[in-house]
Design a protein around this motif. Structure first.
Motif, short mmCIF file in Angstrom:
data_model
loop_
_atom_site.label_atom_id
_atom_site.label_comp_id
_atom_site.label_asym_id
_atom_site.label_seq_id
_atom_site.Cartn_x
_atom_site.Cartn_y
_atom_site.Cartn_z
N GLY A 124 0.78 -1.22 0.00
CA GLY A 124 0.00 0.00 0.00
C GLY A 124 0.82 1.28 0.00
N ARG A 125 1.97 1.26 0.65
CA ARG A 125 2.86 2.42 0.69
C ARG A 125 4.30 1.93 0.71
NH1 ARG A 125 0.84 7.18 2.91
NH2 ARG A 125 2.85 8.08 2.30
N PHE A 126 5.19 2.77 0.18
CA PHE A 126 6.60 2.40 0.17
C PHE A 126 7.43 3.62 0.55
CE2 PHE A 126 10.51 0.72 -2.10
CZ PHE A 126 10.65 -0.40 -1.28
N PHE A 127 8.22 3.46 1.62
CA PHE A 127 9.05 4.55 2.12
C PHE A 127 10.52 4.18 1.97
CE2 PHE A 127 5.04 4.54 4.42
CZ PHE A 127 4.65 5.87 4.38
N ARG A 128 11.32 5.18 1.58
CA ARG A 128 12.76 4.94 1.45
C ARG A 128 13.55 6.06 2.11
NH1 ARG A 128 14.26 4.56 -4.65
NH2 ARG A 128 12.61 6.13 -4.79
N ALA A 129 14.74 5.70 2.57
CA ALA A 129 15.67 6.69 3.12
C ALA A 129 17.09 6.20 2.86
CB ALA A 129 15.45 6.88 4.61
N THR A 130 17.96 7.12 2.52
CA THR A 130 19.37 6.80 2.30
C THR A 130 20.21 7.44 3.39
OG1 THR A 130 19.14 6.57 -0.10
CG2 THR A 130 21.34 7.10 0.74
N TYR A 131 21.15 6.65 3.90
CA TYR A 131 22.09 7.11 4.92
C TYR A 131 23.51 6.83 4.44
CZ TYR A 131 18.05 7.49 8.02
OH TYR A 131 16.84 7.85 8.57
N GLU A 132 24.42 7.74 4.74
CA GLU A 132 25.79 7.65 4.21
C GLU A 132 26.82 7.74 5.32
OE1 GLU A 132 29.63 9.24 2.90
OE2 GLU A 132 28.11 10.40 3.99
N ARG A 133 27.93 7.06 5.10
CA ARG A 133 29.04 7.09 6.06
C ARG A 133 30.35 6.74 5.35
NH1 ARG A 133 31.80 3.25 9.21
NH2 ARG A 133 32.62 4.10 11.18
N GLY A 134 31.24 7.71 5.24
CA GLY A 134 32.59 7.46 4.72
C GLY A 134 32.64 6.83 3.34
N GLY A 135 31.84 7.33 2.41
CA GLY A 135 31.89 6.80 1.05
C GLY A 135 31.06 5.55 0.84
N LEU A 136 30.36 5.10 1.86
CA LEU A 136 29.44 3.96 1.76
C LEU A 136 28.04 4.45 2.11
CD1 LEU A 136 31.68 1.32 3.54
CD2 LEU A 136 30.75 1.03 1.23
#
Length: 240
Positions: A124-136
């Motif tokens: 029904g719903r799709f949530f996304r989030a991106t997190y970054e650390r030291g080039g990864l």
């Protein structure tokens, strides 16, 4: 005469004792000791004891009761409630939030074989989030369903993978190279991660750093969904 006088003397003494007993008894004597006890009518009445008044003590409902049932899982659901913090720490590693996204059409946040699996099970719903650390970086995708059974079916029929989300200084990554992925389910939510290097370097089976980032992302997703259940359980308990 002497014998008779002795008998009279004895009677006289006994008479004195008898009078003394009668006088000490208040003019009345009885062989029944209970007759001297007060009757119920003689005992003054005392005010009744108050009945205890308190709320019924019950432990909070398990968090899973809420996140597994759409009828109970009614707290606001958005990128703000799922991903509220600009930085998160998982297993001692600090990640910065780069971008978030939500969509009612779940297939828009999936690539390859994941889209059809989501659609088949009624996402029904799709949530996304991106997190970054030291080039990864890792992208966490959380899909919402109407039942725990549907989310479990997605986990069982999983085909990779969630589409990485760029933004906030993180370029497009993990689209044409090998990256690490995970899948899991909790309650009526299925969640996925894809992790790799932001410079386009492949993250193969021997890339332990990328593997750890993917696992951190999955653990973070599990914690966020579980916290949603805990918050609703605590709110219900405090309202009793």
């Amino acid at each position: 005469m002497l014998v008779g006088g002795g008998a009279l003397a004895t009677v006289a003494v006994a008479g004195i004792v008898a009078v003394a007993v009668v006088n000490e008894g208040g003019g009345k004597s009885s062989a029944d000791p209970s007759s001297s006890l007060p009757t119920p009518e003689d005992i003054p009445s005392s005010p009744g004891q108050p009945e205890p008044s308190f709320k019924e003590d019950r432990p909070p409902a398990p968090p899973e009761d809420f996140i597994g049932d759409p009828q109970k899982d009614t707290a606001p659901l958005s990128t703000e409630t799922l991903f509220p913090d600009e930085t998160v720490t998982v297993n001692g590693r600090k990640y910065a939030r780069a971008a978030t996204d939500s969509a009612k059409k779940c297939t828009s946040g999936a690539q390859a074989g994941l889209g059809p699996v989501l659609e088949k099970n009624g996402c029904g719903r799709f949530f996304r989030a991106t997190y970054e650390r030291g080039g990864l970086a890792f992208t966490l995708g959380i899909a919402v369903f109407d039942s725990k059974a549907a989310a479990s079916a997605v986990k069982a029929g999983y085909k990779p993978n969630v589409a990485s989300l760029s933004g906030g200084g993180v370029p497009t990554y993990c689209r044409s190279v090998t990256c690490r992925t995970t899948v899991n389910a909790l309650g009526r939510y299925a969640f996925f991660t894809i992790a790799g290097h932001t410079d386009g370097k492949p993250a193969g089976a021997s890339d332990e750093q990328a593997k750890q980032v993917a696992l951190d992302g999955s653990e973070f997703g599990y914690g966020r969904i579980l916290q949603r259940g805990k918050d609703q359980s605590a709110a219900e308990a405090s309202a009793r």
